[in-house]
Scaffold this active site. Structure first.
Site, short mmCIF file in Angstrom:
data_model
loop_
_atom_site.label_atom_id
_atom_site.label_comp_id
_atom_site.label_asym_id
_atom_site.label_seq_id
_atom_site.Cartn_x
_atom_site.Cartn_y
_atom_site.Cartn_z
N TYR B 53 -25.92 -49.45 34.17
CA TYR B 53 -26.84 -48.58 35.04
C TYR B 53 -26.49 -47.22 34.54
O TYR B 53 -25.27 -46.86 34.13
CB TYR B 53 -26.27 -48.76 36.32
CG TYR B 53 -26.28 -50.14 36.97
CD1 TYR B 53 -25.14 -50.96 36.44
CD2 TYR B 53 -27.39 -50.72 37.40
CE1 TYR B 53 -25.18 -52.39 37.00
CE2 TYR B 53 -27.48 -51.89 38.11
CZ TYR B 53 -26.03 -52.93 37.71
OH TYR B 53 -26.47 -53.94 38.23
N GLU B 54 -27.49 -46.39 34.28
CA GLU B 54 -27.46 -45.17 33.78
C GLU B 54 -26.55 -44.06 34.75
O GLU B 54 -26.14 -43.13 34.14
CB GLU B 54 -28.97 -44.45 33.80
CG GLU B 54 -29.56 -44.18 35.07
CD GLU B 54 -30.98 -44.91 34.93
OE1 GLU B 54 -31.31 -46.09 34.88
OE2 GLU B 54 -31.84 -44.07 34.98
N SER B 55 -26.39 -44.39 36.00
CA SER B 55 -25.29 -43.69 36.53
C SER B 55 -23.82 -43.68 36.12
O SER B 55 -22.98 -42.94 36.40
CB SER B 55 -25.28 -44.32 38.24
OG SER B 55 -25.08 -45.74 38.04
#
Lengths: 300, 259
Positions: B53-55
């Site tokens: 996830y880009e987070s």
């Protein structure tokens, strides 16, 4: 003795001047410094440039309060509901300038700022209108391989504001959980404001130097503010208040409705303690099944 | 609602999206339905899949609790790693992401997606923007697009190309130095689509109860079908199995995303 930088929220935020550029909401949906943002609204610090990958609803709130001239971001809205009505209206009425980024381009721009280089290259962007309809990025040929790349110029915010689990009064901070673009944004900033769930003794921070995400050099102020990231989640402390985002969406579809929201939650309270009084006990959001990390040992 | 079929459109979309994740894949998971689809895939046919996830989250198993967003604490709790965006995006840029998920307000004939601004009459409506979508579209080895099936979303050419698909078709990606493979599938609430050798959308299967003739008028161009591109006939999308439905309802117990 290192200099102590403990400040109240209002003292810390007073240092941000109208016209400044401010990076915040950097860990994506996690650890968003809402309490700091609300203090900007109370102080009416305007003509701001906001910088961040996505902001969830914090950018929408600052825009709704009329404080923002320009946004440099990949995504502005409400992650639970999609649209941020205040952002949308500001763009459509022409009162807000938007520099469209992707998440990687904003992170790279900040990383370039943090590294002290003028730009960084990427294999993203080419072929998109994020590239074609922007005069920010430049296409270049890699002098080594001949590959075509997009160059992303550095961004150096005047301020980066972060919310962390704990910090000492010098500005050294422990942070855990996903960090999004927080580290490059801290590195790129001229000044950093650290809002901490808890201020701790310097020995606590030094007991685990690998967990230190921020060191004191650029830190201008350290503010203790429990629940300062609500309604966003903070690892190990409290969960996301999903219903709050949905209610915000339903209650800010017009300018008048937003003003009512802001009067209740921001302008009508004197700080985070007052906000929590309006919210009621947020204890049901507290982490109820903590995962305790294995002990970490340093030594000599 | 579930109705007579016993499942909702979105539950079927989750099931179809989950099947697009192969065992051993590293999947770039975004918002909404893919949050559920990865958890279904890793619980069934793809136990060796990983999600990024880009987070900054990396996971190899379902979360113990509902996920409203990728940063909800159950997604971070006992993750493989919680790191930063540049770590995740670097894996994407190296070419290490097998499959990425995308959505959009508009899609065109060649799978380009718009999430930035759309026209409505003589007005322009501002949408949230790219987030990580442009990066995923440019650099994932393949992408899978999930969208509600509404005719206004299917346009000859997107008003703003936030996330490049196959551009204008043919060797467009190579000619424009766009490194990933581009879209391989579109799953809507009525049908599933593929992309032919020229990068053009074609109808692969219709969901149970939907006919091909019902789908065609929703597109402003002559929509190709599996038959037209020479890979057999338009089939019926498999219904979600009992196992998949029960997992979907475990991961989305109040039906926030899937009802």
């Amino acid at each position: 003795m290192p200099r102590e930088k403990r400040a109240s929220m209002s003292e810390a935020i007073e240092r941000i001047q109208p016209g400044d550029s401010v990076a915040l909401g950097l860990a994506l949906e996690h650890a968003i410094p809402f309490a700091a943002g609300h203090e900007l609204i109370r102080q009416n610090t305007d003509e701001l440039t906001l910088i961040g990958p996505i902001s969830d609803i914090l950018f929408d709130q600052l825009i709704g309060a009329g404080l923002v001239d320009r946004v440099r971001a990949a995504w502005v809205g409400n992650v639970s509901a999609g649209t941020g009505y205040r952002f949308r209206e500001a763009v459509e009425s022409g009162s807000l300038a938007v520099e469209n980024h992707s998440n990687l381009s904003i992170a790279l721009a900040l990383q370039a700022g943090a590294m002290g280089v003028p730009y960084l290259p990427t294999r993203s962007l080419l072929g998109s209108d994020v590239f074609d309809e922007s005069d920010l990025f430049v296409e270049a040929e890699d002098p080594f391989s001949g590959d075509r790349l997009a160059l992303v110029p550095a961004i150096r915010p005047d301020w980066t504001v972060v919310h962390v689990q704990r910090a000492n009064a010098y500005g050294d901070a422990h942070f855990w959980g996903n960090a999004g673009a927080m580290n490059p944004a801290v590195g790129a900033a001229e000044n950093v404001i650290v809002v901490a769930e808890e201020l701790v003794d310097p020995e606590v921070i030094k007991s685990d130097p690998s967990r230190v995400a921020i060191t004191r050099e650029q830190v201008a102020a350290v503010v203790e503010c429990p629940y300062g990231a609500h309604p966003s989640p903070l690892t190990g402390r409290y969960n996301r208040d999903n219903e709050y985002y949905l209610r915000y969406h339903r209650s800010t579809d017009t300018r008048a409705a937003f003003d009512e929201w802001a009067d209740k939650w921001v302008r009508g309270v004197d700080g985070r303690a007052g906000y929590l009084d309006v919210l009621g006990d947020p204890g049901n959001l507290d982490v109820s099944e903590p995962t305790v990390a294995a002990e970490v040992t340093y030594g000599r | 609602m579930a109705g007579e079929r016993g499942y909702t459109d979105r539950e079927l979309m989750v099931s179809a999206a989950a099947r697009e994740i192969e065992d051993g894949d590293t999947a770039f998971v975004g918002m909404r339905l893919p949050l559920i689809a990865f958890q279904v895939a890793v619980s069934t046919h793809a136990p060796n899949a990983m999600a990024v996830y880009e987070s900054g989250v990396v996971r190899d198993d379902p979360a113990d609790g509902f996920l409203h967003t990728m940063c909800d604490l159950p997604n971070l709790d006992r993750a493989v790693s919680t790191t930063g965006m540049l770590d995740i995006m670097s894996r994407l840029q190296r070419g290490d992401i097998d499959v990425g998920f995308l959505g959009g307000a508009e899609i065109d004939r060649h799978g380009n997606l718009n999430t930035t601004r759309v026209r409505a009459g003589d007005r322009e409506i501002r949408l949230p923007g790219s987030g990580g979508a442009c990066d995923i579209a440019c650099m994932a080895n393949r992408t899978v697009i999930l969208m509600a099936h509404e005719s206004r979303r299917f346009v000859e050419r997107v008003h703003y190309n936030t996330s490049p698909g196959h551009g204008t078709g043919g060797d467009w990606r190579e000619a424009n130095a766009v490194p990933g493979g581009g879209p391989v599938a579109l799953v809507t609430s009525k049908a599933s689509f593929g992309f032919d050798a020229d990068g053009e959308l074609y109808l692969r299967s219709v969901h149970p109860g939907v006919t091909v003739d019902e789908i065609r008028p929703d597109f402003p161009w002559e929509l190709k079908t599996a038959e037209d591109v020479g890979i057999g006939e338009v089939t019926t999308t498999p219904e979600p199995t009992e196992e998949v439905l029960s997992l979907t309802r475990r991961f989305d117990p109040d039906g926030f995303w899937t009802q």
